[in-house]
Every structure is written in structure tokens, then in C-alpha cells.
Design an enzyme around this catalytic site. Sequence first.
Site, mmCIF file in Angstrom:
data_model
loop_
_atom_site.group_PDB
_atom_site.id
_atom_site.type_symbol
_atom_site.label_atom_id
_atom_site.label_comp_id
_atom_site.label_asym_id
_atom_site.label_seq_id
_atom_site.Cartn_x
_atom_site.Cartn_y
_atom_site.Cartn_z
ATOM 1 N N GLY A 14 80.100 15.338 56.964
ATOM 2 C CA GLY A 14 79.679 13.982 56.654
ATOM 3 C C GLY A 14 80.885 13.106 56.435
ATOM 4 O O GLY A 14 81.938 13.308 57.035
ATOM 5 N N CYS A 15 80.758 12.164 55.560
ATOM 6 C CA CYS A 15 81.839 11.232 55.264
ATOM 7 C C CYS A 15 83.064 11.974 54.744
ATOM 8 O O CYS A 15 82.969 12.773 53.819
ATOM 9 C CB CYS A 15 81.360 10.228 54.222
ATOM 10 S SG CYS A 15 82.644 9.115 53.664
ATOM 11 N N PHE A 16 84.223 11.704 55.330
ATOM 12 C CA PHE A 16 85.423 12.432 54.899
ATOM 13 C C PHE A 16 85.861 12.063 53.498
ATOM 14 O O PHE A 16 86.559 12.822 52.838
ATOM 15 C CB PHE A 16 86.579 12.341 55.894
ATOM 16 C CG PHE A 16 86.948 10.994 56.445
ATOM 17 C CD1 PHE A 16 86.838 9.825 55.720
ATOM 18 C CD2 PHE A 16 87.433 10.905 57.735
ATOM 19 C CE1 PHE A 16 87.202 8.590 56.254
ATOM 20 C CE2 PHE A 16 87.808 9.684 58.290
ATOM 21 C CZ PHE A 16 87.682 8.525 57.538
ATOM 22 N N TRP A 17 85.428 10.918 52.987
ATOM 23 C CA TRP A 17 85.789 10.547 51.613
ATOM 24 C C TRP A 17 85.227 11.561 50.625
ATOM 25 O O TRP A 17 85.890 11.936 49.666
ATOM 26 C CB TRP A 17 85.258 9.175 51.261
ATOM 27 C CG TRP A 17 85.770 8.032 52.078
ATOM 28 C CD1 TRP A 17 86.910 7.987 52.835
ATOM 29 C CD2 TRP A 17 85.159 6.755 52.214
ATOM 30 N NE1 TRP A 17 87.040 6.761 53.424
ATOM 31 C CE2 TRP A 17 85.983 5.976 53.061
ATOM 32 C CE3 TRP A 17 84.001 6.189 51.706
ATOM 33 C CZ2 TRP A 17 85.673 4.663 53.408
ATOM 34 C CZ3 TRP A 17 83.689 4.881 52.040
ATOM 35 C CH2 TRP A 17 84.521 4.132 52.883
ATOM 36 N N CYS A 18 83.984 12.007 50.858
ATOM 37 C CA CYS A 18 83.344 12.986 49.969
ATOM 38 C C CYS A 18 84.051 14.328 50.037
ATOM 39 O O CYS A 18 84.356 14.937 49.008
ATOM 40 C CB CYS A 18 81.885 13.182 50.359
ATOM 41 S SG CYS A 18 80.843 11.735 50.173
#
Length: 182
Positions: A14-18
Site C-alpha cells: 500500500g502507501c509507502f508512508w505507512c
Amino acid sequence: MKNDNLQLATIGGGCFWCTEAIYQEVKGIVKVVSGYSGGNVPGHPTYREVCSGLTGHAEVVQITFDPQMISYEEILTVFMTTHDPTTLNQQGADRGTQYRSVIFYHNEVQKKTAQRVVEKISGYYDHPIVTEIKPLGVFYEAEDYHQDYYRNNQSQGYCSFVILPKLAKFKQLHKDKLKSQE
């Protein structure tokens, strides 16, 4: 202290920030870099291009780790239990091929380990795991503003409502893996 035995793992959930925020808390992790991989267009893609879904790239993190402190198998176990590996091209409200669940292996040992972890963890989910296991092609580092995103933007809405709960889940499930436990 220089360690010549450091290894790389490249994963997308998913989102790489997470994903970046979680692995920055894991003991044995030396560095986490957000980026893109798995695409089908030449050259370094931009965030906007990846988000269009037209490049085929996934948002990923490339993790530098010390295998004397954490194994590749442990890294993948954390990965498989801190995102939903049963949803195709989606994590929560984030939808598109750039948010797919993927393990990009760096060698045959990593490939076999990934297959073993996915097989072992599959019994914990009600639906089939759709995580791709593919050889790493080219890893492109994301733009600077994506690096250390959670650490630099904790008051931002996405961080509060999406990343913070994922971090809490990680800390509950993997207390023994926290850097604070070193």
C-alpha cells in the site's frame, strides 16, 4: 561501526508512508527508503506518474537490515501482518496497482523465504493472499518529500488516521521487534 553483512529487502504493502513508518521502528533495520519498483516504463517515474496507475510501478520501501539482528523471514512476517495481503491493488481507501501487495526478492534464497512465509501466514486470513512475489527489477527512490514522511508530518490527517493505527497494530503484535526494546 561498519557492517559489511547488511542486506536489502524490497516490499510494497500500500502507501509507502505507512510501511516506512513501521520499519523505522523495527530493531535491526538500518535504513528505510521509499520508492517505486515493478513498473513497465523506462526511466525514473515521478509520484504523479506512479499515482496515475499507467507506469505499473508499486509504491515500495527498500529496507537495509542487519541479518544478525533480524532475519529476512522476520521482516516478511512483520510485513504480512501489518497490511492486508488479501486485497488486490488496494489498502484501505487507497486503490490502484501502485498500492498492490508485493515482495520483490533480491535472490533465490529470498524468493524461497517469501514463498514459505506467505504459505505459513495464509492460514491466518479468511481470504486468499494476493501478494505478488517477483524478482526486483529497478528500484527508484521516491522524491525527497516522501522520505521520513510520518516523522516529518505527524500532525497531518493521513498520518493521524491511517499511519498511527498501523503503527499501534505493529507495536501490539511485534513488541519484541521494537527498537525501543534494544
